[in-house]
Motif scaffolding. Structure first.
Motif, PDB file in Angstrom:
ATOM      1  N   ASP B  72       0.826  -1.214   0.000  1.00 17.61           N
ATOM      2  CA  ASP B  72       0.000   0.000   0.000  1.00 17.61           C
ATOM      3  C   ASP B  72       0.856   1.257   0.000  1.00 17.61           C
ATOM      4  OD1 ASP B  72      -2.665  -1.362   2.137  1.00 17.61           O
ATOM      5  OD2 ASP B  72      -2.246  -1.537  -0.017  1.00 17.61           O
ATOM      6  N   ALA B  73       2.066   1.138   0.571  1.00 17.15           N
ATOM      7  CA  ALA B  73       2.950   2.300   0.614  1.00 17.15           C
ATOM      8  C   ALA B  73       3.514   2.649  -0.758  1.00 17.15           C
ATOM      9  CB  ALA B  73       4.101   2.043   1.591  1.00 17.15           C
ATOM     10  N   GLN B  74       3.368   1.768  -1.699  1.00 10.76           N
ATOM     11  CA  GLN B  74       3.793   1.947  -3.098  1.00 10.76           C
ATOM     12  C   GLN B  74       5.309   1.976  -3.280  1.00 10.76           C
ATOM     13  OE1 GLN B  74       1.654   5.380  -4.485  1.00 10.76           O
ATOM     14  NE2 GLN B  74      -0.215   4.244  -4.816  1.00 10.76           N
ATOM     15  N   HIS B  75       6.006   2.679  -2.407  1.00  8.66           N
ATOM     16  CA  HIS B  75       7.465   2.722  -2.527  1.00  8.66           C
ATOM     17  C   HIS B  75       8.076   2.072  -1.296  1.00  8.66           C
ATOM     18  CE1 HIS B  75       7.302   5.427  -5.948  1.00  8.66           C
ATOM     19  NE2 HIS B  75       6.396   6.117  -5.305  1.00  8.66           N
ATOM     20  N   LEU B  76       9.082   1.226  -1.550  1.00  5.56           N
ATOM     21  CA  LEU B  76       9.727   0.563  -0.422  1.00  5.56           C
ATOM     22  C   LEU B  76      10.455   1.596   0.431  1.00  5.56           C
ATOM     23  CD1 LEU B  76      10.120  -2.263   0.725  1.00  5.56           C
ATOM     24  CD2 LEU B  76      12.169  -2.504  -0.672  1.00  5.56           C
ATOM     25  N   LEU B  77      10.729   1.205   1.641  1.00  5.50           N
ATOM     26  CA  LEU B  77      11.332   2.114   2.616  1.00  5.50           C
ATOM     27  C   LEU B  77      12.613   2.774   2.099  1.00  5.50           C
ATOM     28  CD1 LEU B  77      11.367   3.171   5.565  1.00  5.50           C
ATOM     29  CD2 LEU B  77      12.501   1.070   6.214  1.00  5.50           C
ATOM     30  N   ILE B  78      13.446   2.022   1.377  1.00  7.02           N
ATOM     31  CA  ILE B  78      14.731   2.572   0.951  1.00  7.02           C
ATOM     32  C   ILE B  78      14.596   3.517  -0.241  1.00  7.02           C
ATOM     33  CG2 ILE B  78      16.099   0.658   1.835  1.00  7.02           C
ATOM     34  CD1 ILE B  78      16.227  -0.429  -1.029  1.00  7.02           C
ATOM     35  N   ASN B  79      13.430   3.534  -0.844  1.00  8.98           N
ATOM     36  CA  ASN B  79      13.200   4.444  -1.981  1.00  8.98           C
ATOM     37  C   ASN B  79      12.417   5.650  -1.510  1.00  8.98           C
ATOM     38  OD1 ASN B  79      14.396   2.537  -3.741  1.00  8.98           O
ATOM     39  ND2 ASN B  79      12.466   1.417  -3.874  1.00  8.98           N
ATOM     40  N   PRO B  80      12.666   6.820  -2.144  1.00 14.30           N
ATOM     41  CA  PRO B  80      11.901   8.000  -1.735  1.00 14.30           C
ATOM     42  C   PRO B  80      10.412   7.753  -1.899  1.00 14.30           C
ATOM     43  CG  PRO B  80      13.717   8.600  -3.181  1.00 14.30           C
ATOM     44  CD  PRO B  80      13.641   7.109  -3.186  1.00 14.30           C
ATOM     45  N   PRO B  81       9.533   8.265  -1.065  1.00 17.12           N
ATOM     46  CA  PRO B  81       9.788   9.258  -0.016  1.00 17.12           C
ATOM     47  C   PRO B  81      10.199   8.669   1.343  1.00 17.12           C
ATOM     48  CG  PRO B  81       7.439   8.922  -0.226  1.00 17.12           C
ATOM     49  CD  PRO B  81       8.073   8.019  -1.235  1.00 17.12           C
ATOM     50  N   HIS B  82      10.657   7.418   1.364  1.00 17.23           N
ATOM     51  CA  HIS B  82      11.142   6.790   2.597  1.00 17.23           C
ATOM     52  C   HIS B  82      10.106   6.819   3.710  1.00 17.23           C
ATOM     53  CE1 HIS B  82      14.974   6.825   0.602  1.00 17.23           C
ATOM     54  NE2 HIS B  82      15.093   8.146   0.651  1.00 17.23           N
ATOM     55  N   ARG B  83       8.911   6.313   3.397  1.00 16.22           N
ATOM     56  CA  ARG B  83       7.858   6.288   4.416  1.00 16.22           C
ATOM     57  C   ARG B  83       8.205   5.253   5.492  1.00 16.22           C
ATOM     58  NH1 ARG B  83       3.617   6.511   0.358  1.00 16.22           N
ATOM     59  NH2 ARG B  83       2.958   8.676   0.168  1.00 16.22           N
ATOM     60  N   PRO B  84       8.245   5.646   6.749  1.00 17.57           N
ATOM     61  CA  PRO B  84       8.568   4.685   7.813  1.00 17.57           C
ATOM     62  C   PRO B  84       7.504   3.598   7.919  1.00 17.57           C
ATOM     63  CG  PRO B  84       8.679   6.945   8.627  1.00 17.57           C
ATOM     64  CD  PRO B  84       8.033   7.002   7.285  1.00 17.57           C
ATOM     65  N   PHE B  85       7.933   2.448   8.393  1.00 19.83           N
ATOM     66  CA  PHE B  85       7.038   1.332   8.616  1.00 19.83           C
ATOM     67  C   PHE B  85       6.820   1.211  10.119  1.00 19.83           C
ATOM     68  CE2 PHE B  85       4.913  -2.565   8.016  1.00 19.83           C
ATOM     69  CZ  PHE B  85       5.428  -3.526   8.873  1.00 19.83           C
ATOM     70  N   CYS B  86       5.551   1.241  10.524  1.00 18.08           N
ATOM     71  CA  CYS B  86       5.254   1.269  11.960  1.00 18.08           C
ATOM     72  C   CYS B  86       4.333   0.126  12.349  1.00 18.08           C
ATOM     73  CB  CYS B  86       4.576   2.586  12.339  1.00 18.08           C
ATOM     74  SG  CYS B  86       5.602   4.022  12.026  1.00 18.08           S
ATOM     75  N   VAL B  87       4.566  -0.374  13.548  1.00 12.51           N
ATOM     76  CA  VAL B  87       3.667  -1.366  14.137  1.00 12.51           C
ATOM     77  C   VAL B  87       3.204  -0.802  15.476  1.00 12.51           C
ATOM     78  CG1 VAL B  87       3.397  -3.727  14.988  1.00 12.51           C
ATOM     79  CG2 VAL B  87       4.922  -3.263  13.068  1.00 12.51           C
TER      80      VAL B  87
END
Lengths: 216, 425
Positions: B72-87
């Motif tokens: 759903d984030a579309q871009h992986l964490l290492i790619n911009p916009p670097h959306r953090p992954f949270c639990v």
């Protein structure tokens, strides 16, 4: 080479000594362990898998993690029990320290024993308390849980720093860095030693010993 | 931003490692909140399925949810916009009130990098170390002890995953933030943090809407072991927050009134909806729902009945203001519904049918106020029509004659009915 060292101090009741020291040491050892190396030929090898086990403390409201390895658990428990017995058997000394030391071996010339060079030293100083009331005991128990939480985070912070860790050597020299005697895991070479009195005399002895070793 | 460019092979490897790193991290966090001890085996020879040289068994639901969140984030964490992954880990009571306990966050900072780090060796091993740190730290936070004591009749622990900046406003004023570990790569740095609630006690400060909670006067502190009973874990399927995977199914919880009272007090401090709605809205819902006096008897059949108590209680004031039938709809919105029988428009029972003087159970017996009249009207069933309208003897006979005539004209229909009843298939 200077080993980095870290000291933690705890004030505990006698029956809590084993669990506090086990919690600290196993947390450290879990990070200072690799899977068992399994050679597939001359230069290729595969690395085994580390399992983990939750351990509930009986005298502290805490649960810690350790590597699933009966051999390692036995080796560590044996040393901690000896430390515990020494501390509790002494009426005059109510404090002591136990040290977990990681080292690597350096091949020496001739037939001398390989030199052991420590690269990381973790020391736990224990002060025994005698509590008079149940309220006090409960209060100290909760305080100890909080203290252990802080120490766990401190340990992970230290371990995750980009400091020196021996690089995996050639397969033929694995035992210079790792303890290859375990069947299911491969911890970095370590030893546990203790004293029931962290006196100045002991410190001087240790310093002289280290100076002698490095001069050879 | 790092100018260093990884070659395609290394970039693909890093992406793959990152995906598995995030999924494994989610597995570790969720599994540590299941409420049971974990034991996995060390294997001298790996089977090839274990990532990062760690024996972490995967729960399929968690893997699916984590992958869905990453997709759903579309871009992986290492790619911009670097959306953090949270639990996010939260506590949910049987009456579906939620309090957020901790937020674990894996972020990527592309301003710090080290081109000398090799993807396939250094970074992989560093990820293994950080996951081990995560394993040990998940046992160290206060939530772990809470999760070990969860049960369906007290509270359960839920999780939620999202790919956005971590939400920490739901953790109360005195939350603690710790860094678990970091991994420097040639193109940036992973950082794994946790922010956790440190206090499960009431706050005496006014809430945002300017009103002071009506039950701050109690000021009861909730100890961490307050909810300790059995370790039975139950699962309630609810909302978008996934329940932690469990084996047993739940039953309707029953609880003592004091515990219900304390749960409500605890949950009112900084209630967070599982959907991230503002605290203000959720709190105001709770205020309207707070109707239970401390001495009420609890069982599912008694919900909505009130024992004798002061007229100043909120629910009664609410009822006093709403004497119209519309009050039925409003009461249904509160957690404890009033049981309303009869019709407000019915006549009150005539005095000669009253054998025992009716005493409203929270007012004076000879009261003529609206409340007492209302209770009296509810206690009598509606009048049967035949007692109101009484025909004379002649009218009754005529009525009977007419009915007989109708029945005789439809004899054939009745015969057919009897025939169908007597036939067997």
């Amino acid at each position: 080479m200077n080993a980095r060292s870290q000291t933690f101090e705890f004030a505990v009741e006698g029956r809590q000594i084993d669990e506090v020291v086990s919690c600290m040491f196993h947390t450290i050892l879990f990070h200072r362990c690799v899977g068992k190396y399994h050679t597939n030929g001359e230069d290729s090898y595969s690395v085994g898998t580390l399992g983990y086990t939750d351990v509930d403390c009986d005298y502290i409201d805490f649960t810690y993690l350790q590597v699933t390895s009966q051999e390692l658990q036995r080796a560590v428990a044996e040393k901690i029990n000896q430390f515990h017995d020494k501390l509790r058997s002494s009426d005059s000394n109510r404090s002591g320290q136990i040290t977990l030391e990681f080292y690597q071996k350096k091949k020496s010339r001739w037939m001398f024993k390989p030199e052991e060079i420590p690269w990381e030293i973790w020391t736990i100083k224990i002060e025994q308390m005698q509590l008079s009331s149940e309220n006090e005991r409960q209060f100290m128990r909760e305080k100890l849980s909080d203290s252990l939480t802080e120490r766990i985070f401190q340990i992970t912070e230290i371990i995750n720093k980009p400091d020196y860790v021996p690089k995996p050597p050639h397969l033929s020299e694995l035992d210079l860095v790792f303890d290859t005697s375990y069947t299911d895991i491969q911890p970095y070479l370590f030893k546990i030693h203790f004293s029931d009195s962290p006196t100045i005399v002991n410190h001087v002895k240790t310093m002289i010993k280290e100076a002698f070793n490095t001069s050879l | 931003m790092s100018d260093y460019q990884l070659n395609n092979e290394d970039h693909e490897a890093l992406e793959k490692f990152t995906k598995f790193f995030l999924v494994k991290a989610a597995q570790i966090i969720v599994q540590s909140r299941l409420g049971d001890k974990k034991i996995t085996k060390s294997k001298a020879v790996c089977s090839g399925n274990e990532w990062f040289h760690l024996s972490i068994k995967d729960i399929p639901e968690v893997t699916v949810n984590a992958k869905k969140c990453l997709a759903d984030a579309q871009h992986l964490l290492i790619n911009p916009p670097h959306r953090p992954f949270c639990v996010e880990i939260s506590l949910r009571t049987p009456d579906f009130q939620t309090i957020t306990l901790e937020t674990w966050c894996i972020s990527f900072d592309d301003s710090i990098s080290d081109p000398s780090q090799r993807v396939r060796f250094n970074i992989y091993n560093r990820m293994s170390i950080v996951l081990r740190s995560l394993l040990t730290c998940t046992r160290a936070t206060p939530t772990y002890q809470l999760s070990r004591k969860q049960s369906a009749d007290k509270y359960i622990i839920c999780y939620k995953m999202y790919s956005e900046e971590p939400i920490v406003s739901h953790l109360g004023e005195h939350y603690s933030k710790k860094t678990i570990g970091n991994i420097i790569t040639p193109i940036g740095r992973f950082v794994l943090n946790v922010a956790y609630r440190t206090r499960l006690t009431m706050s005496s400060t006014p809430v945002d809407n300017g009103t002071v909670p009506c039950f701050t006067q109690f000021g009861i502190d909730i100890r961490d072991d307050h909810f300790s009973l059995g370790k039975n874990q139950h699962c309630l399927e609810e909302d978008n927050d996934a329940q932690l995977p469990s084996i047993e199914s739940s039953s309707i919880p029953k609880s003592s009134p004091i515990e219900v009272m304390k749960r409500r007090q605890m949950s009112s401090e900084s209630i967070s909806s599982s959907h991230g709605t503002p605290d203000k809205v959720y709190y105001s819902k709770l205020r309207a729902a707070f109707t239970t006096p401390s001495n009420i008897a609890h069982s599912s059949s008694h919900i909505g009945l009130y024992s004798r108590t002061s007229d100043n209680d909120l629910p009664y004031a609410l009822m006093m203001q709403q004497q119209q039938p519309q009050s039925m709809e409003q009461e249904q919105n509160s957690k404890n519904n009033f049981y309303l029988s009869g019709d407000f428009d019915n006549e009150t029972a005539p005095d000669d049918f009253i054998l025992v003087e009716v005493k409203p159970f929270f007012g004076k017996s000879d009261s003529t106020d609206d409340l007492a009249l209302f209770i009296r009207s509810c206690q009598q069933p509606p009048m049967l029509e035949s007692f109101v309208i009484e025909p004379s003897l002649g009218e009754t006979i005529n009525q009977l004659t007419e009915e007989l005539r109708v029945f005789e004209s439809k004899v054939e229909e009745f015969d057919q009915l009897v025939t169908t009843l007597s036939t067997t298939e």
